[in-house]
Design a protein around this motif. Structure first.
Motif: not given
Length: 238
Positions: A25, A53-55, A57, A65, A109, A151, A168, A172-173
């Motif tokens: 990530a 995407l996966r995030f 926060t 994003l 997530w 990103l 951000f 992020i992954s």
């Protein structure tokens, strides 16, 4: 020497060859107007787009994003979280649509996909496996021109004019982008990490990117709270 190498990784990392980031990530630990990741591609025309995407926060303020800019439009394809509301703006060719009532719990997530096609001008979001309504943004013209995809920051010019208040902070992954609209079943495969077809524009398993500023690359299992399946793929710097 080890400290010097670490500083080079954190503050001025450039990857000349695609990297397999499976199980990794990007970590954005600080509010800043400089730190970001630039994704690299040779493609310069998009009649349609799917970006996923996966995030993770804890931010309640606005943040970007996914920011793709071309010389003609700084917001040629943008996914942007609005201030303290469960609302997401999607922008294409400088036009935007707002998606309401999107559930984004903090400190958790989330998986998100955004789609758009120039044929109809219609866009849609998918958040944690659930689709939003479809909204019209812009039709008739594809995204063209040399793209810069960022990103961690939102571009107000082609590759720059970042605002720290829109940066951000978090992780992020699994970033993928396709130059076509994925079907609902394909999006569900991405959401479940179940043998989906990787992006043909950006592929997390073969990603070309540059890191600028304080951005880390960490194993997802070190983040402990990640529910994303951890793969055994290896990764190393070149």
């Amino acid at each position: 020497m080890e400290k010097l190498l670490l500083l080079m990784v954190l503050f001025a990392t450039c990857y000349a060859a695609p990297q397999d980031l499976s199980g990794k990530a990007f970590v954005f630990p600080k509010q800043t107007s400089t730190a970001h990741v630039k994704l690299l591609t040779n493609k310069s025309k998009f009649n349609s787009v799917t970006a996923c995407l996966r995030f993770f926060t804890d931010l309640s303020r606005q943040y970007s994003l996914f920011s793709l800019a071309t010389p003609s439009h700084s917001n040629d394809f943008l996914i942007f979280k609005i201030n303290s509301k469960d609302e997401i703006d999607a922008s294409v060719r400088g036009k935007n649509a707002r998606f309401l009532a999107v559930s984004l719990e903090r400190n958790a997530w989330h998986s998100m996909c955004a789609t758009w096609t120039s044929d109809t001008g219609v866009a849609q979001l998918w958040v944690d496996g659930k689709p939003t309504v479809k909204r019209f943004i812009h039709s008739g013209r594809p995204i063209t021109g040399r793209p810069i995809t960022i990103l961690g920051q939102e571009q107000d010019s082609h590759g720059g004019k970042f605002d720290a208040q829109q940066s951000f902070i978090g992780m992020i992954s699994e970033v993928h982008m396709w130059d076509y609209v994925l079907s609902p079943s394909e999006i569900q495969l991405y959401m479940s990490s179940d043998h989906f077809i990787p992006g043909n524009v950006f592929n997390w398993r073969e990603l070309e990117f540059e890191i600028k500023g304080l951005v880390l690359v960490e194993d997802e299992h070190r983040l402990e709270i990640s529910p994303i399946p951890i793969r055994s793929d290896t990764w190393r710097l070149y």
